[in-house]
Design a protein around this motif. Structure first.
Motif: not given
Length: 160
Positions: A101-115
């Protein structure tokens, strides 16, 4: 006091995917969305991560490829509840993708920031107060006003 149109309280999968859906469907709102979270990514999570195929489909529709996150695919699963079991197997595709979950959540947060959506971390929500102008969110770093809040702060969160 800081004003935003939409405040998302919680930067886990629910809050982050909400932000990604807003960015896809209403891109003009992107600069007017703010996500608040009490932790910082990557953050430890006690719960394990298991993504079902439906979750992957939702992410794919957002243009995301969850295989970018380290994972292990499970071709079968068995669920037990009160002495009753259900076994699922699909020989053509995985049933479940196991992730941290820590890796998944951080990856998803990165995708949000890219937007272009801002995530403010280490901000603890203390109270949520609806009023005639919208909603005031009281935090340990100050107050935020919004027209809409999304409660994605978990089962022990303030918005529950």
């Amino acid at each position: 006091m800081q004003n935003h149109d939409i405040l998302i309280l919680g930067a886990g999968p629910a809050g982050l995917s909400t932000a990604l859906h807003l960015a896809r469907d209403f891109p003009h709102l992107t600069p007017r969305v703010l996500i608040l979270d009490k932790a910082r990514h990557p953050r430890p999570k006690l719960c394990a991560g298991g993504l079902v195929v439906d979750a992957e489909t939702i992410l794919q529709r957002l243009g995301l490829d969850v295989s970018e996150v380290p994972h292990v695919d499970a071709s079968a699963a068995h669920f037990d509840f009160e002495g009753h079991g259900l076994s699922i197997r699909n020989p053509k595709r995985h049933i479940l993708r196991v992730i941290r979950r820590n890796e998944f959540d951080a990856w998803l947060a990165g995708k949000v920031r890219e937007q272009g959506i801002e995530i403010r971390e280490q901000v603890t929500v203390k109270d949520v107060r609806p009023d005639d102008a919208g909603v005031t969110v009281v935090t340990d770093t100050g107050e935020f006003c919004a027209q809409v809040i999304v409660g994605a702060d978990g089962s022990n969160g303030v918005t529950r």
